[in-house]
Motif scaffolding. Structure first.
Motif, PDB file in Angstrom:
ATOM      1  N   ASN A  42       0.827  -1.213   0.000  1.00  0.00           N
ATOM      2  CA  ASN A  42       0.000   0.000   0.000  1.00  0.00           C
ATOM      3  C   ASN A  42       0.866   1.270   0.000  1.00  0.00           C
ATOM      4  OD1 ASN A  42      -2.470   1.361  -0.095  1.00  0.00           O
ATOM      5  ND2 ASN A  42      -2.593   1.521   2.126  1.00  0.00           N
ATOM      6  N   ASN A  43       1.995   1.210  -0.720  1.00  0.00           N
ATOM      7  CA  ASN A  43       2.900   2.361  -0.723  1.00  0.00           C
ATOM      8  C   ASN A  43       2.439   3.505  -1.627  1.00  0.00           C
ATOM      9  OD1 ASN A  43       3.546   1.001  -3.161  1.00  0.00           O
ATOM     10  ND2 ASN A  43       5.665   1.684  -3.081  1.00  0.00           N
ATOM     11  N   GLN A  44       1.467   3.234  -2.522  1.00  0.00           N
ATOM     12  CA  GLN A  44       0.885   4.279  -3.361  1.00  0.00           C
ATOM     13  C   GLN A  44       1.972   5.169  -3.987  1.00  0.00           C
ATOM     14  OE1 GLN A  44      -2.483   6.080  -1.122  1.00  0.00           O
ATOM     15  NE2 GLN A  44      -2.215   4.345   0.281  1.00  0.00           N
ATOM     16  N   PRO A  45       2.813   4.578  -4.850  1.00  0.00           N
ATOM     17  CA  PRO A  45       3.989   5.289  -5.348  1.00  0.00           C
ATOM     18  C   PRO A  45       3.726   6.283  -6.471  1.00  0.00           C
ATOM     19  CG  PRO A  45       3.875   3.147  -6.376  1.00  0.00           C
ATOM     20  CD  PRO A  45       2.737   3.217  -5.375  1.00  0.00           C
ATOM     21  N   TRP A  46       2.473   6.452  -6.889  1.00  0.00           N
ATOM     22  CA  TRP A  46       2.134   7.333  -7.996  1.00  0.00           C
ATOM     23  C   TRP A  46       2.033   8.783  -7.546  1.00  0.00           C
ATOM     24  CZ3 TRP A  46      -0.862   2.880  -7.013  1.00  0.00           C
ATOM     25  CH2 TRP A  46      -1.816   3.040  -5.998  1.00  0.00           C
ATOM     26  N   ARG A  47       2.352   9.663  -8.454  1.00  0.00           N
ATOM     27  CA  ARG A  47       2.165  11.103  -8.238  1.00  0.00           C
ATOM     28  C   ARG A  47       1.586  11.667  -9.526  1.00  0.00           C
ATOM     29  NH1 ARG A  47       2.926   9.019  -4.165  1.00  0.00           N
ATOM     30  NH2 ARG A  47       4.398   9.509  -2.534  1.00  0.00           N
ATOM     31  N   PHE A  48       0.705  12.659  -9.397  1.00  0.00           N
ATOM     32  CA  PHE A  48      -0.024  13.197 -10.535  1.00  0.00           C
ATOM     33  C   PHE A  48       0.177  14.700 -10.658  1.00  0.00           C
ATOM     34  CE2 PHE A  48      -3.003  10.030  -8.456  1.00  0.00           C
ATOM     35  CZ  PHE A  48      -2.628   8.946  -9.245  1.00  0.00           C
ATOM     36  N   LEU A  49       0.173  15.162 -11.887  1.00  0.00           N
ATOM     37  CA  LEU A  49       0.186  16.588 -12.189  1.00  0.00           C
ATOM     38  C   LEU A  49      -0.772  16.795 -13.359  1.00  0.00           C
ATOM     39  CD1 LEU A  49       1.355  19.498 -12.006  1.00  0.00           C
ATOM     40  CD2 LEU A  49       3.145  18.743 -13.592  1.00  0.00           C
ATOM     41  N   VAL A  50      -1.744  17.667 -13.187  1.00  0.00           N
ATOM     42  CA  VAL A  50      -2.680  18.000 -14.264  1.00  0.00           C
ATOM     43  C   VAL A  50      -2.225  19.324 -14.869  1.00  0.00           C
ATOM     44  CG1 VAL A  50      -5.072  18.534 -14.860  1.00  0.00           C
ATOM     45  CG2 VAL A  50      -4.571  16.786 -13.119  1.00  0.00           C
ATOM     46  N   VAL A  51      -2.030  19.321 -16.185  1.00  0.00           N
ATOM     47  CA  VAL A  51      -1.591  20.526 -16.898  1.00  0.00           C
ATOM     48  C   VAL A  51      -2.722  20.971 -17.819  1.00  0.00           C
ATOM     49  CG1 VAL A  51       0.101  21.520 -18.468  1.00  0.00           C
ATOM     50  CG2 VAL A  51       0.813  19.756 -16.817  1.00  0.00           C
ATOM     51  N   GLU A  52      -3.328  22.101 -17.474  1.00  0.00           N
ATOM     52  CA  GLU A  52      -4.389  22.668 -18.305  1.00  0.00           C
ATOM     53  C   GLU A  52      -3.879  23.853 -19.129  1.00  0.00           C
ATOM     54  OE1 GLU A  52      -8.496  22.320 -16.193  1.00  0.00           O
ATOM     55  OE2 GLU A  52      -6.999  22.785 -14.638  1.00  0.00           O
ATOM     56  N   ASP A  53      -2.838  24.499 -18.678  1.00  0.00           N
ATOM     57  CA  ASP A  53      -2.304  25.681 -19.348  1.00  0.00           C
ATOM     58  C   ASP A  53      -1.867  25.344 -20.776  1.00  0.00           C
ATOM     59  OD1 ASP A  53      -1.079  28.520 -19.098  1.00  0.00           O
ATOM     60  OD2 ASP A  53       0.552  27.251 -19.873  1.00  0.00           O
ATOM     61  N   LYS A  54      -2.470  26.029 -21.749  1.00  0.00           N
ATOM     62  CA  LYS A  54      -2.189  25.733 -23.155  1.00  0.00           C
ATOM     63  C   LYS A  54      -0.730  25.968 -23.516  1.00  0.00           C
ATOM     64  CE  LYS A  54      -3.663  26.563 -27.896  1.00  0.00           C
ATOM     65  NZ  LYS A  54      -2.771  25.512 -28.287  1.00  0.00           N
ATOM     66  N   GLY A  55      -0.148  27.032 -23.012  1.00  0.00           N
ATOM     67  CA  GLY A  55       1.252  27.312 -23.320  1.00  0.00           C
ATOM     68  C   GLY A  55       2.172  26.198 -22.852  1.00  0.00           C
ATOM     69  N   CYS A  80       3.724  10.015 -12.553  1.00  0.00           N
ATOM     70  CA  CYS A  80       5.110   9.707 -12.189  1.00  0.00           C
ATOM     71  C   CYS A  80       5.172   8.638 -11.106  1.00  0.00           C
ATOM     72  CB  CYS A  80       5.810  10.957 -11.658  1.00  0.00           C
ATOM     73  SG  CYS A  80       5.918  12.307 -12.843  1.00  0.00           S
ATOM     74  N   LEU A  81       6.293   7.964 -11.059  1.00  0.00           N
ATOM     75  CA  LEU A  81       6.632   7.081  -9.944  1.00  0.00           C
ATOM     76  C   LEU A  81       7.505   7.889  -8.990  1.00  0.00           C
ATOM     77  CD1 LEU A  81       7.003   4.270  -8.542  1.00  0.00           C
ATOM     78  CD2 LEU A  81       8.984   3.960 -10.035  1.00  0.00           C
ATOM     79  N   ASP A  82       7.111   7.930  -7.738  1.00  0.00           N
ATOM     80  CA  ASP A  82       7.931   8.599  -6.720  1.00  0.00           C
ATOM     81  C   ASP A  82       8.987   7.596  -6.274  1.00  0.00           C
ATOM     82  OD1 ASP A  82       9.099   9.843  -4.566  1.00  0.00           O
ATOM     83  OD2 ASP A  82       7.207  10.510  -3.695  1.00  0.00           O
ATOM     84  N   THR A  83      10.198   7.729  -6.788  1.00  0.00           N
ATOM     85  CA  THR A  83      11.243   6.750  -6.492  1.00  0.00           C
ATOM     86  C   THR A  83      11.642   6.771  -5.019  1.00  0.00           C
ATOM     87  OG1 THR A  83      12.988   8.298  -7.176  1.00  0.00           O
ATOM     88  CG2 THR A  83      12.139   6.779  -8.857  1.00  0.00           C
ATOM     89  N   ALA A  84      11.411   7.879  -4.331  1.00  0.00           N
ATOM     90  CA  ALA A  84      11.699   7.946  -2.901  1.00  0.00           C
ATOM     91  C   ALA A  84      10.721   7.092  -2.104  1.00  0.00           C
ATOM     92  CB  ALA A  84      11.655   9.390  -2.413  1.00  0.00           C
ATOM     93  N   ASP A  85       9.544   6.823  -2.683  1.00  0.00           N
ATOM     94  CA  ASP A  85       8.514   6.020  -2.029  1.00  0.00           C
ATOM     95  C   ASP A  85       8.481   4.586  -2.566  1.00  0.00           C
ATOM     96  OD1 ASP A  85       6.975   6.707   0.103  1.00  0.00           O
ATOM     97  OD2 ASP A  85       5.251   7.384  -1.048  1.00  0.00           O
ATOM     98  N   ASP A 136      13.187  12.981  -7.768  1.00  0.00           N
ATOM     99  CA  ASP A 136      12.640  11.710  -7.292  1.00  0.00           C
ATOM    100  C   ASP A 136      11.432  11.253  -8.107  1.00  0.00           C
ATOM    101  OD1 ASP A 136      14.502  11.471  -5.254  1.00  0.00           O
ATOM    102  OD2 ASP A 136      13.213  12.403  -3.755  1.00  0.00           O
ATOM    103  N   LEU A 137      10.936  12.092  -8.992  1.00  0.00           N
ATOM    104  CA  LEU A 137       9.757  11.751  -9.784  1.00  0.00           C
ATOM    105  C   LEU A 137      10.175  11.260 -11.165  1.00  0.00           C
ATOM    106  CD1 LEU A 137       7.369  14.681  -8.825  1.00  0.00           C
ATOM    107  CD2 LEU A 137       7.489  12.370  -7.853  1.00  0.00           C
ATOM    108  N   ASP A 138       9.877   9.982 -11.419  1.00  0.00           N
ATOM    109  CA  ASP A 138      10.205   9.349 -12.693  1.00  0.00           C
ATOM    110  C   ASP A 138       8.957   9.370 -13.571  1.00  0.00           C
ATOM    111  OD1 ASP A 138      11.266   7.823 -14.743  1.00  0.00           O
ATOM    112  OD2 ASP A 138      11.318   5.955 -13.597  1.00  0.00           O
ATOM    113  N   LEU A 139       8.990  10.129 -14.647  1.00  0.00           N
ATOM    114  CA  LEU A 139       7.852  10.242 -15.549  1.00  0.00           C
ATOM    115  C   LEU A 139       7.555   8.889 -16.189  1.00  0.00           C
ATOM    116  CD1 LEU A 139       5.803  12.035 -17.126  1.00  0.00           C
ATOM    117  CD2 LEU A 139       7.592  12.289 -18.857  1.00  0.00           C
TER     118      LEU A 139
END
Length: 171
Positions: A42-55, A80-85, A136-139
């Motif tokens: 249950n380490n939940q190693p995922w991290r998310f980023l939502v990019v809405e900005d068109k530029g 991303c995978l949080d490699t630290a987690d 630490d974030l692996d895309l």
């Protein structure tokens, strides 16, 4: 409750999107679906980023031959995978994949189209640098999201008997 097998069977990669903006509540539901995926310990190693900005999306689009999909999307989801987690890379990669699948299915459930882009990972370092991601974030994935525009696609899959090992009786 909706028929989950029907959602699975009718989900398609969407590469053409309308100009309609995604509601924040819908994005939150998609992220919640990803958050509830299974993971080892249950380490939940995922991290998310939502990019809405068109530029910013346009800058990310430059790193892939499929940039037009990113440019047409209402938003992109960076996973991303949080490699630290991380405790076991193989298991964590499977967990992140499960998280992504959960999000794709919830998006379909909400009428939002998605396209999981893989070729962009050939430039993952450039994408990470553009997004100023922590080291630490692996895309692992970029998912284009938006309301579908254009005709619906039909899916096809190999017959189940072609996928079963040693002639299992379930074909």
């Amino acid at each position: 409750m909706k028929d989950i097998l029907n959602i699975i069977k009718t989900r398609r990669s969407v590469r053409h999107f309308s100009d309609k903006k995604l509601p924040a509540a819908g994005i939150v539901k998609i992220l919640e679906a990803g958050r509830w995926a299974p993971s080892g310990l249950n380490n939940q190693p995922w991290r998310f980023l939502v990019v809405e900005d068109k530029g910013l999306r346009d800058r990310i689009a430059a790193f892939t031959a499929y940039g037009s999909v990113i440019r047409r999307a209402a938003a992109i989801l960076i996973v991303c995978l949080d490699t630290a987690d991380s405790y076991n890379r193989d298991k964590d990669l499977m967990a992140v994949g499960a998280s992504i699948q959960n999000m794709l299915l919830e998006a379909k459930n909400l009428g939002i189209g998605t396209c999981w882009l893989g070729e962009i990972l050939n430039k993952k370092r450039e994408v990470a640098d553009t997004l100023e991601l922590n080291k630490d974030l692996d895309l692992l994935a970029v998912v284009a999201m938006g309301y579908p525009a254009g005709k619906k696609q039909k899916g096809c899959r190999k017959a189940l008997k072609e996928l079963l090992i040693n002639g299992s009786k379930y074909s």
